[in-house]
Design a protein around this motif. Structure first.
Motif, mmCIF file in Angstrom:
data_model
loop_
_atom_site.group_PDB
_atom_site.id
_atom_site.type_symbol
_atom_site.label_atom_id
_atom_site.label_comp_id
_atom_site.label_asym_id
_atom_site.label_seq_id
_atom_site.Cartn_x
_atom_site.Cartn_y
_atom_site.Cartn_z
ATOM 1 N N TYR A 43 0.984 -1.301 0.139
ATOM 2 C CA TYR A 43 -0.130 -0.174 0.015
ATOM 3 C C TYR A 43 0.841 1.236 0.071
ATOM 4 N N GLY A 156 -5.222 11.669 1.322
ATOM 5 C CA GLY A 156 -5.224 10.244 0.928
ATOM 6 C C GLY A 156 -5.990 9.502 -0.099
ATOM 7 N N ASN A 161 -13.347 7.385 -3.353
ATOM 8 C CA ASN A 161 -14.474 6.640 -3.010
ATOM 9 C C ASN A 161 -15.669 7.176 -3.785
ATOM 10 N N TYR A 201 -4.594 -3.340 -2.853
ATOM 11 C CA TYR A 201 -5.890 -3.893 -2.334
ATOM 12 C C TYR A 201 -6.376 -5.305 -2.033
ATOM 13 N N GLU A 277 -16.631 -1.118 -2.075
ATOM 14 C CA GLU A 277 -15.523 0.349 -2.188
ATOM 15 C C GLU A 277 -15.124 0.444 -3.763
ATOM 16 N N SER A 279 -12.434 2.954 -5.483
ATOM 17 C CA SER A 279 -11.086 3.730 -5.250
ATOM 18 C C SER A 279 -10.615 4.330 -6.793
HETATM 19 C C1 AVJ Z 1 -8.777 5.746 2.562
HETATM 20 C C2 AVJ Z 1 -10.451 5.333 0.846
HETATM 21 C C3 AVJ Z 1 -8.140 6.329 0.210
HETATM 22 O O1 AVJ Z 1 -9.221 3.687 -0.982
HETATM 23 O O2 AVJ Z 1 -7.221 3.487 -0.836
HETATM 24 C C4 AVJ Z 1 -7.439 1.055 1.535
HETATM 25 C C5 AVJ Z 1 -9.230 2.762 1.748
HETATM 26 N N1 AVJ Z 1 -9.549 0.499 1.028
HETATM 27 N N2 AVJ Z 1 -7.486 -0.172 1.308
HETATM 28 C C6 AVJ Z 1 -8.390 3.674 -0.466
HETATM 29 C C7 AVJ Z 1 -8.720 1.385 1.485
HETATM 30 C C8 AVJ Z 1 -8.666 -0.560 0.961
HETATM 31 C C9 AVJ Z 1 -8.596 4.091 1.076
HETATM 32 N N3 AVJ Z 1 -8.967 5.317 1.199
#
Ligand code: AVJ
Length: 318
Positions: A43, A156, A161, A201, A277, A279
């Motif tokens: 990440y 961030g 989202n 992810y 989610e 992204s």
């Molecule tokens: C906090 C929304 C920026 O989308 O990268 C991290 C949340 N989800 N790993 C993203 C998230 C899975 C993150 N955000």
């Protein structure tokens, strides 16, 4: 205030296709898991953005103050503040320009705001924290009372989202709430190979899988849900047409799950997913379009060394 869990869960799980909004991830356990994600080798987002702040915090603050000093101190507002550990770098730069600074973190998690306030009291005691426990929409009207220049931070790549329509609406409302002397500091993850994106992810240690499944565990804890987490699989997919990573929870078999507090039984087909989610991954033209459409001037853009991530500093357009 904050979020109506029952309503959001009922709506999402009776929709077709099934969805649950990402705001539901962030209970205490989910916030802890997200912090663990930001330390994962796969990440890269948090480290990339942090390196931009380390390199450019002073210049960003000077731009936010608008060069010609009004003599009035800068107030820093942050949407989705979380632990605010990157924000500390910005706040430290603000304190090199003025003796004190009001910091307004907005987050749905009271624990997150309290944690940030506690850390700032130790690390940067000249910062006055005025947190708002609320969703962005709920908090925006309260921002109209801020006097002097304001810097709104939405970092961030949290904006990812939202789809473009909701992102544009939020930025427009933010611009409206903060008025003409406002600047916006927007962090966005950039488009890149799915060979880099997917592991970010779907990490080897399974932390993102636990983060995703926590939304089901939360429904079990708070709404008497009967989800068996072992019968759902964490999925991360790259959607090229919409330039976004999608996270889903995929049912391993045909099953029915009761959620006692809702008086609801949810049926799943084998392979059916709950979309939890999105992204979005941006190119610069995409971000510029969003900013312009919501009343901001063309931004200055800063990158990390690997050009994986971008931080945009835009002012309210005249
Ligand atoms: C906090 C929304 C920026 O989308 O990268 C991290 C949340 N989800 N790993 C993203 C998230 C899975 C993150 N955000």
């Amino acid at each position: 205030m904050t979020i109506d869990l029952s309503e959001q869960v009922r709506r999402g799980l009776t929709a077709f296709p099934k969805t649950l909004p990402p705001v539901l991830f962030y209970d205490e356990e989910g916030s802890r898991l997200y912090e663990a994600i930001t330390d994962l080798p796969e990440y890269y987002l948090t480290r990339a953005e942090r390196s931009i702040f380390v390199q450019h915090a002073d210049e960003l603050v000077d731009l936010a103050l608008g060069g010609a000093s009004t003599g009035r101190p800068l107030t820093v507002v942050e949407l989705g503040a979380g632990s605010a550990s990157k924000t500390e770098l910005l706040l430290a730069a603000v304190l090199r320009r003025q003796p004190t600074c009001v910091y307004v973190p907005i987050d749905v998690s009271r624990a997150a705001i309290e944690g940030a306030a506690r850390r700032l009291a130790v690390n940067l005691p000249a910062v006055r924290v005025r947190g708002i426990v609320a969703s962005h929409e709920q908090a925006l009207p309260e921002l109209a009372t801020i006097e002097g220049p304001a810097l709104a931070m939405f970092i961030g790549s949290s904006i990812g989202n939202l789809d473009d329509q909701d992102a544009g609406r939020l930025l427009r409302d933010l611009r409206q709430a903060l008025g003409a002397r406002a600047s916006l500091l927007l962090g966005t993850d950039l488009r890149k190979s799915s060979e880099v994106l997917i592991p970010a992810y779907d990490d080897a240690a399974g932390v993102t899988a636990a983060f995703n499944k926590n939304v089901l565990a939360r429904i079990n804890r708070e709404l008497g849900g009967r989800f068996d987490l072992a019968r759902f699989r964490h999925l991360a997919r790259w959607n090229e047409a919409r330039s976004r990573i999608e996270m889903h929870l995929q049912s391993a078999d045909d099953q029915s799950v009761a959620i006692d507090a809702l008086g609801l039984v949810v049926h799943f087909r084998r392979g059916e997913t709950i979309h939890t989610e999105s992204s979005v991954k941006y190119d610069l033209a995409h971000v510029a379009r969003l900013l312009e459409a919501s009343g901001f001037s063309p931004p200055r853009v800063y990158f990390d060394d690997g050009r994986r991530f971008a931080v945009h500093l835009a002012r309210s357009a005249p």
